[in-house]
Design a protein around this motif. Structure first.
Motif, short mmCIF file in Angstrom:
data_model
loop_
_atom_site.label_atom_id
_atom_site.label_comp_id
_atom_site.label_asym_id
_atom_site.label_seq_id
_atom_site.Cartn_x
_atom_site.Cartn_y
_atom_site.Cartn_z
N GLU A 73 -25.91 -20.65 -31.50
CA GLU A 73 -24.79 -21.19 -30.72
C GLU A 73 -24.13 -22.36 -31.43
OE1 GLU A 73 -25.93 -20.10 -26.12
OE2 GLU A 73 -26.92 -21.82 -27.06
N TYR A 125 -22.09 -20.95 -34.16
CA TYR A 125 -20.87 -20.34 -33.60
C TYR A 125 -19.79 -21.41 -33.39
CZ TYR A 125 -17.96 -17.60 -30.36
OH TYR A 125 -16.92 -16.94 -29.76
N LEU A 126 -20.19 -22.55 -32.82
CA LEU A 126 -19.23 -23.63 -32.60
C LEU A 126 -18.69 -24.17 -33.93
CD1 LEU A 126 -19.11 -26.46 -30.09
CD2 LEU A 126 -19.12 -27.09 -32.50
N MET A 144 -16.31 -21.43 -25.57
CA MET A 144 -17.24 -22.56 -25.53
C MET A 144 -16.89 -23.51 -24.40
SD MET A 144 -17.37 -23.17 -29.63
CE MET A 144 -15.68 -22.57 -29.75
N THR A 202 -30.42 -24.23 -25.71
CA THR A 202 -29.36 -24.11 -26.71
C THR A 202 -29.98 -23.58 -28.01
OG1 THR A 202 -28.13 -25.95 -25.75
CG2 THR A 202 -27.59 -25.35 -28.01
N THR A 203 -29.30 -22.65 -28.66
CA THR A 203 -29.87 -22.04 -29.86
C THR A 203 -29.13 -22.50 -31.11
OG1 THR A 203 -28.40 -20.11 -29.80
CG2 THR A 203 -30.46 -19.98 -28.53
N THR A 220 -18.51 -13.74 -26.56
CA THR A 220 -19.63 -14.67 -26.51
C THR A 220 -19.22 -15.95 -25.77
OG1 THR A 220 -20.51 -13.85 -28.60
CG2 THR A 220 -21.23 -16.05 -27.90
N ARG A 221 -20.10 -16.44 -24.89
CA ARG A 221 -19.89 -17.72 -24.24
C ARG A 221 -21.01 -18.66 -24.67
NH1 ARG A 221 -15.27 -19.39 -22.45
NH2 ARG A 221 -16.41 -20.93 -21.24
N VAL A 222 -20.63 -19.86 -25.05
CA VAL A 222 -21.59 -20.88 -25.45
C VAL A 222 -21.44 -22.06 -24.51
CG1 VAL A 222 -22.30 -22.45 -27.29
CG2 VAL A 222 -21.55 -20.13 -27.86
N TYR A 223 -22.51 -22.43 -23.84
CA TYR A 223 -22.44 -23.52 -22.86
C TYR A 223 -22.92 -24.81 -23.51
CZ TYR A 223 -22.87 -26.08 -18.48
OH TYR A 223 -22.73 -27.00 -17.48
N LEU A 224 -22.01 -25.75 -23.69
CA LEU A 224 -22.33 -27.04 -24.30
C LEU A 224 -21.83 -28.18 -23.43
CD1 LEU A 224 -21.56 -26.23 -28.05
CD2 LEU A 224 -23.80 -26.43 -26.97
#
Length: 385
Positions: A362, A365-366, A317, A358-359, A4-8
């Motif tokens: 996500e 997850y962080l 992330m 952004t969900t 999983t990739r989370v873009y923040l």
């Protein structure tokens, strides 16, 4: 299975909106030069003027006041010119806040000796009394203050600053690159004279921006005078695909309305509450003043930003240690230094910035990852395991 990739890291750049990408591809198929009078040229010109109208609507300006540029940095360079006049008063010096983007701190076309710095408070907002003193001590000034800081998210008191500047017969430039699309902007209600914005922060393409140059001003000198485009204010054939994408991104933002901003603020609250539950001793910068609804800059005891950014990345992330324009350089943040933050705290500052898609999953997850990462990154016996 792919990790999983989370873009923040939305404050560095936002992904292109589907509407912007579609508009860009459509513009690429057009053959005409926007300056040509034939049908193909007129079709290209219509795309540019429709985009100009969307941008003007978003900030409460006139379409005629919007000057397209190659981005926010060029827009700032266009704005910072000696000799601008407002109501007959000529700005012969430049005052910039201590937390400005490097493209503003460089002083534009002002000589170094004519540039002064306005300090900020420990909360990261311009010290109005110190600014008042600077304005009173000399000739009329062009004052440049960002709408919202790219690192802390702190929103500046632009209306109050405008009142001080204009009472001193000065001119106000606002770098709204980071705030545009995240908070409402009305150039007339805030009494702004010049406004810089950028496309890629709002879901347009990189390499496109605009300077809103209001009719209240005179004495403007372009950086690129050849060609006569943009009413002589910025020469060179316009970037039609980029401008088309910019206009479409702004239209999508306007359609989303306040609900998108409120949603980001709710997610940010969940994020900060969760981080502080794990690491109560952490610092969230500028948390005591109004901030952009999507931005969290935090630090924790013993944490090193460069190590933390890599650790987050390995966990899937994308986060930042500050302004993307300074990526790869390990040095103290000028913003946090100006705020008087202790070096050992500033060196651990990590920025998390959210966006319109952004969900909640996500964010969760962080937070789950932070429970493990904090045991490695943070020096504290009180961290919850």
């Amino acid at each position: 299975m792919a990790k999983t990739r989370v873009y923040l890291d939305w404050n560095a750049t936002a992904p292109m909106r589907p509407q912007a990408k579609a508009a860009m591809l459509q513009a690429m198929d057009l053959q005409g030069n926007p300056s040509s009078v034939h049908a193909e040229g007129r079709a290209a010109r219509k795309i540019i003027e429709d985009a100009r109208a969307n941008i003007a609507k978003a900030v409460g300006a006139r379409s005629a006041d919007v000057v397209f540029t190659s981005g926010g940095t060029e827009a700032n360079a266009l704005a910072l010119v000696p000799g601008l006049r407002r109501n007959g008063d000529v700005a012969t010096r430049l005052i910039v806040s201590a937390i400005e983007h490097s493209s503003v701190r460089s002083g534009g076309r002002f000589p170094v000796e004519d540039v002064q710095t306005a300090p900020v408070t420990s909360s990261g907002v311009v010290d109005l009394e110190r600014l008042r003193t600077l304005l009173a001590d000399g000739a009329p000034a062009l004052v440049s203050v960002m709408l919202a800081n790219n690192e802390t998210g702190a929103i500046q008191p632009i209306a109050e600053i405008a009142e001080l500047v204009h009472a001193a017969h000065g001119i106000l430039h606002v770098d709204a690159v980071q705030g545009f699309g995240k908070i409402d902007i009305d150039i007339n209600a805030l009494n702004i004279d010049l406004l810089s914005i950028s496309a890629h922060k709002i879901g347009g393409s990189k390499g496109t921006g605009a300077l809103i140059l209001t009719e209240r001003l005179a004495g403007y000198e372009p950086l690129i005078a050849a060609g006569g485009q943009e009413k002589g204010r910025r020469g060179g054939t316009e970037n039609l695909p980029g401008i088309a994408a910019f206009g479409a991104a702004v239209a999508a933002h306007l359609d989303a309305g306040a609900a998108a901003m409120a949603r980001m603020q709710k997610l940010r609250a969940k994020l900060e509450t969760g981080l502080q539950a794990v690491t109560p001793e952490m610092t969230v910068f500028s948390s005591d003043v109004p901030r952009l609804p999507n931005t969290t800059l935090f630090s924790a005891p013993g944490m090193k930003a460069e190590t933390a950014v890599i650790a987050f990345d390995l966990e899937g992330m994308a986060v930042s240690s500050g302004s993307a324009c300074s990526s790869g350089k390990v040095h103290a943040s000028p913003v946090l230094t100006a705020m008087g933050v202790a070096p050992e705290t500033a060196q651990g500052a990590v920025r998390l910035s959210l966006g319109w898609d952004t969900t909640e999953a996500e964010i969760q997850y962080l937070l789950e990852a932070w429970r493990s990462l904090s045991n490695v990154l943070v020096r504290s016996s009180d961290v919850v395991g």
